[in-house]
Write a protein that holds these residues in place. Structure first.
Motif, PDB file in Angstrom:
ATOM      1  N   HIS A   3      44.106  42.708  35.039  1.00 18.59           N
ATOM      2  CA  HIS A   3      44.745  43.909  35.599  1.00 18.59           C
ATOM      3  C   HIS A   3      44.229  45.193  34.948  1.00 18.59           C
ATOM      4  N   GLU A   4      43.022  45.099  34.361  1.00 17.93           N
ATOM      5  CA  GLU A   4      42.456  46.257  33.643  1.00 17.93           C
ATOM      6  C   GLU A   4      40.986  46.345  34.072  1.00 17.93           C
ATOM      7  N   VAL A   5      40.726  47.089  35.160  1.00 16.46           N
ATOM      8  CA  VAL A   5      39.465  46.906  35.889  1.00 16.46           C
ATOM      9  C   VAL A   5      38.742  48.228  36.147  1.00 16.46           C
ATOM     10  N   ALA A   6      37.428  48.170  36.012  1.00 14.73           N
ATOM     11  CA  ALA A   6      36.579  49.310  36.414  1.00 14.73           C
ATOM     12  C   ALA A   6      35.365  48.759  37.151  1.00 14.73           C
ATOM     13  N   GLY A   7      34.825  49.568  38.056  1.00 13.42           N
ATOM     14  CA  GLY A   7      33.628  49.130  38.792  1.00 13.42           C
ATOM     15  C   GLY A   7      33.185  50.198  39.760  1.00 13.42           C
ATOM     16  N   ARG A   8      32.406  49.791  40.748  1.00 13.01           N
ATOM     17  CA  ARG A   8      31.926  50.745  41.746  1.00 13.01           C
ATOM     18  C   ARG A   8      32.450  50.362  43.123  1.00 13.01           C
ATOM     19  N   VAL A   9      32.787  51.355  43.954  1.00 14.61           N
ATOM     20  CA  VAL A   9      33.231  51.080  45.319  1.00 14.61           C
ATOM     21  C   VAL A   9      32.064  50.419  46.060  1.00 14.61           C
ATOM     22  N   ALA A  10      32.326  49.224  46.590  1.00 10.62           N
ATOM     23  CA  ALA A  10      31.261  48.452  47.260  1.00 10.62           C
ATOM     24  C   ALA A  10      31.374  48.527  48.780  1.00 10.62           C
ATOM     25  N   GLU A  11      32.632  48.607  49.281  1.00  8.26           N
ATOM     26  CA  GLU A  11      32.819  48.599  50.737  1.00  8.26           C
ATOM     27  C   GLU A  11      34.197  49.216  51.058  1.00  8.26           C
ATOM     28  N   LEU A  12      34.269  50.002  52.129  1.00 12.09           N
ATOM     29  CA  LEU A  12      35.508  50.691  52.492  1.00 12.09           C
ATOM     30  C   LEU A  12      36.077  50.101  53.767  1.00 12.09           C
ATOM     31  N   GLY A  13      37.391  49.908  53.803  1.00 14.69           N
ATOM     32  CA  GLY A  13      38.025  49.575  55.075  1.00 14.69           C
ATOM     33  C   GLY A  13      37.922  50.785  55.999  1.00 14.69           C
ATOM     34  N   PRO A  14      38.098  50.586  57.304  1.00 15.79           N
ATOM     35  CA  PRO A  14      37.891  51.680  58.268  1.00 15.79           C
ATOM     36  C   PRO A  14      38.815  52.870  58.046  1.00 15.79           C
ATOM     37  N   ASP A  15      39.968  52.648  57.450  1.00 16.48           N
ATOM     38  CA  ASP A  15      40.931  53.753  57.248  1.00 16.48           C
ATOM     39  C   ASP A  15      41.040  54.134  55.766  1.00 16.48           C
ATOM     40  N   ALA A  16      40.074  53.749  54.976  1.00 13.73           N
ATOM     41  CA  ALA A  16      40.168  53.967  53.524  1.00 13.73           C
ATOM     42  C   ALA A  16      40.158  55.453  53.178  1.00 13.73           C
ATOM     43  N   ILE A  17      40.984  55.801  52.198  1.00 13.42           N
ATOM     44  CA  ILE A  17      41.001  57.171  51.635  1.00 13.42           C
ATOM     45  C   ILE A  17      40.400  57.086  50.229  1.00 13.42           C
ATOM     46  N   GLY A  18      40.163  58.261  49.614  1.00  8.59           N
ATOM     47  CA  GLY A  18      39.769  58.289  48.207  1.00  8.59           C
ATOM     48  C   GLY A  18      38.283  58.096  47.997  1.00  8.59           C
ATOM     49  N   PRO A  19      37.896  57.548  46.829  1.00  7.69           N
ATOM     50  CA  PRO A  19      36.496  57.480  46.418  1.00  7.69           C
ATOM     51  C   PRO A  19      35.623  56.785  47.455  1.00  7.69           C
ATOM     52  N   ARG A  20      34.365  57.157  47.502  1.00  5.68           N
ATOM     53  CA  ARG A  20      33.407  56.684  48.489  1.00  5.68           C
ATOM     54  C   ARG A  20      32.504  55.602  47.900  1.00  5.68           C
ATOM     55  N   THR A  21      31.797  54.929  48.798  1.00  3.71           N
ATOM     56  CA  THR A  21      30.916  53.837  48.368  1.00  3.71           C
ATOM     57  C   THR A  21      29.956  54.322  47.289  1.00  3.71           C
ATOM     58  N   GLY A  22      29.829  53.505  46.232  1.00  3.78           N
ATOM     59  CA  GLY A  22      28.903  53.821  45.139  1.00  3.78           C
ATOM     60  C   GLY A  22      29.553  54.520  43.970  1.00  3.78           C
ATOM     61  N   GLU A  23      30.747  55.134  44.194  1.00  7.61           N
ATOM     62  CA  GLU A  23      31.413  55.861  43.098  1.00  7.61           C
ATOM     63  C   GLU A  23      31.948  54.883  42.058  1.00  7.61           C
ATOM     64  N   ARG A  24      31.790  55.228  40.792  1.00  6.61           N
ATOM     65  CA  ARG A  24      32.386  54.415  39.727  1.00  6.61           C
ATOM     66  C   ARG A  24      33.850  54.820  39.589  1.00  6.61           C
ATOM     67  N   VAL A  25      34.710  53.821  39.542  1.00  8.68           N
ATOM     68  CA  VAL A  25      36.154  54.077  39.514  1.00  8.68           C
ATOM     69  C   VAL A  25      36.840  53.174  38.496  1.00  8.68           C
ATOM     70  N   VAL A  26      38.033  53.573  38.117  1.00  6.41           N
ATOM     71  CA  VAL A  26      38.937  52.701  37.376  1.00  6.41           C
ATOM     72  C   VAL A  26      40.115  52.420  38.302  1.00  6.41           C
ATOM     73  N   VAL A  27      40.669  51.224  38.208  1.00 12.50           N
ATOM     74  CA  VAL A  27      41.756  50.826  39.117  1.00 12.50           C
ATOM     75  C   VAL A  27      43.096  51.104  38.456  1.00 12.50           C
ATOM     76  N   TYR A  28      43.926  51.928  39.104  1.00 10.79           N
ATOM     77  CA  TYR A  28      45.290  52.179  38.629  1.00 10.79           C
ATOM     78  C   TYR A  28      46.074  50.885  38.865  1.00 10.79           C
ATOM     79  N   GLY A  29      46.574  50.286  37.776  1.00  2.89           N
ATOM     80  CA  GLY A  29      47.049  48.911  37.835  1.00  2.89           C
ATOM     81  C   GLY A  29      48.399  48.661  38.464  1.00  2.89           C
ATOM     82  N   PRO A  30      49.422  49.552  38.295  1.00  2.00           N
ATOM     83  CA  PRO A  30      50.723  49.273  38.910  1.00  2.00           C
ATOM     84  C   PRO A  30      50.671  49.557  40.405  1.00  2.00           C
ATOM     85  N   TRP A  31      50.699  48.529  41.223  1.00  2.00           N
ATOM     86  CA  TRP A  31      50.617  48.712  42.670  1.00  2.00           C
ATOM     87  C   TRP A  31      52.019  48.729  43.258  1.00  2.00           C
ATOM     88  N   GLY A  32      52.540  49.981  43.474  1.00  2.00           N
ATOM     89  CA  GLY A  32      53.896  50.121  44.019  1.00  2.00           C
ATOM     90  C   GLY A  32      53.878  50.084  45.536  1.00  2.00           C
TER      91      GLY A  32
END
Ligand code: FEH
Ligand code: ZN
Ligand code: ZN
Length: 357
Positions: free
Chosen positions: A62-91
């Motif tokens: 639950h402590e993850v970082a990586g790069r956006v690899a693929e977006l769903g058709p309605d995805a918001i936020g960072p774009r493909t290729g961007e390095r991101v960290v994943v906010y872990g609490p999924w409310g």
């Protein structure tokens, strides 16, 4: 792709082959570059059936970082290729707390626990000990620029939890400055994956004297490297030693990253009246709250959980500025089981981070 999974309650972690997920709707697929190991992963692995609101099988981490690899058709936020960290609490993403970025305190948590749909990556939902992580929404991703992913991943849990805990004691530090002008003092108990970051966050964001306590000499050495003003291994006279460092009746705040009855007792014994005890560690310790009783008058007790998205933005900014650096012990994903055993045996210095190899 490989995935380190909990297949059934009480079972060992198992490295399995899994299908690479395809994002739909708002979902975002992240190519994992680093995933930290946490004490809570050990709690998940050791949990008895129905002790946690999750339904195995699921991938851990639950402590993850990586790069956006693929977006769903309605995805918001960072774009493909961007390095991101994943906010872990999924409310739920829609209640008042989630709308404010505090998904760690989602108002619908009880209902979601009831549904056993999981509360985040590696916590009932497939997590980051794998090559690709499917994230429900881009709102849960934070760009980290060119920050090393093995630095970014631990910020999403160890760093975020420590930063949120420090935020909770700031009122006591502010109160401390009133009057004679002697600065505030904070005791940090447990200089592990979270405690060593709390020392750095305190030094970077507060003027308080930071006093570090642990049972291991090497942890006190790490606290010193992180900027603690003083550190000691626990001895019979530790409470006296700490009180004497404060030039007043005790410390203003205690951050207990261990959370056993012994560390809670030590923390309470050095707090001044009106101080804050922040119980962060899941050591299962207990204290009796009663009036009249032996607790310091005006004691404030906090049980912080994980952190908010604004907190994550702050701790990532501290890391990118160089003010916070995670001490990591790296393992290739192919040696995940060894890493888990090393964490379980207390052999990890700082934070264990797995890197897909
Ligand atoms: C996550 C989920 C449940 C319990 C504890 C945790 C922490 O590791 C989050 O920092
Ligand atoms: Zn954790
Ligand atoms: Zn919510």
């Amino acid at each position: 792709m490989r995935a380190v999974r909990l297949t059934h309650w009480g079972g060992p972690p198992v490295v399995t082959e899994a299908e690479r997920p395809a994002p739909r709707g708002e979902e975002v697929l992240v190519r994992v570059e680093a995933a930290g190991l946490c004490g809570s992963d050990l709690h998940v692995l050791a949990a008895k059936p129905d002790a946690l609101p999750y339904l195995p099988p699921f991938t851990l981490g639950h402590e993850v970082a990586g790069r956006v690899a693929e977006l769903g058709p309605d995805a918001i936020g960072p774009r493909t290729g961007e390095r991101v960290v994943v906010y872990g609490p999924w409310g739920c993403g829609r209640c008042g707390r989630c709308a404010a970025g505090a998904e760690n305190y989602c108002d619908r948590r009880a209902a979601r626990d009831e549904a056993r749909t999981g509360t985040g990556a590696g916590l009932g939902r497939d997590g980051g000990l794998t090559d690709f992580l499917l994230v429900p929404s881009g709102r849960l991703l934070l760009p980290v620029g060119d920050l090393d992913p093995t630095q970014a991943a631990p910020l999403s849990d160890a760093g975020l939890t420590s930063y949120h805990a420090v935020t909770g004691i700031r009122p006591a530090l502010a109160d401390a400055g009133v009057g004679v002008g002697v600065g505030a003092s904070v005791v940090v108990i447990g200089i592990g994956g979270l405690g060593h970051l709390a020392v750095q966050i305190l030094r970077a964001t507060a003027s308080a004297q930071v006093l570090a306590v642990d049972i291991r000499e090497e942890a006190i050495a790490l606290a010193d490297e992180c900027g603690a003003h003083f550190g000691t291994v626990v001895r019979a006279n530790t409470a006296d030693v700490l009180r004497k460092r404060t030039a007043r009746a005790g410390v203003d705040a205690v951050l207990d990253f261990v959370g056993t009855s012994a560390t809670l007792r030590l923390g309470l014994s050095v707090l001044r009246s009106g101080g804050v005890l922040s119980l962060v560690g899941s050591g299962g310790g207990e204290l009796t709250v009663r009036k009249p009783g032996a607790l310091p008058p005006g004691l404030r007790i906090s049980l912080p959980f994980w952190g908010t998205r604004p907190d994550l933005e702050q701790v990532v900014a501290l890391a990118r500025s160089g003010a916070v650096r995670v001490a990591t012990q790296r393992f290739p994903l192919s040696r995940a089981l060894e890493a888990i055993d090393t964490l379980r045996s207390g052999g990890v210095r700082g934070r264990a981070v797995l890197i897909p190899d």
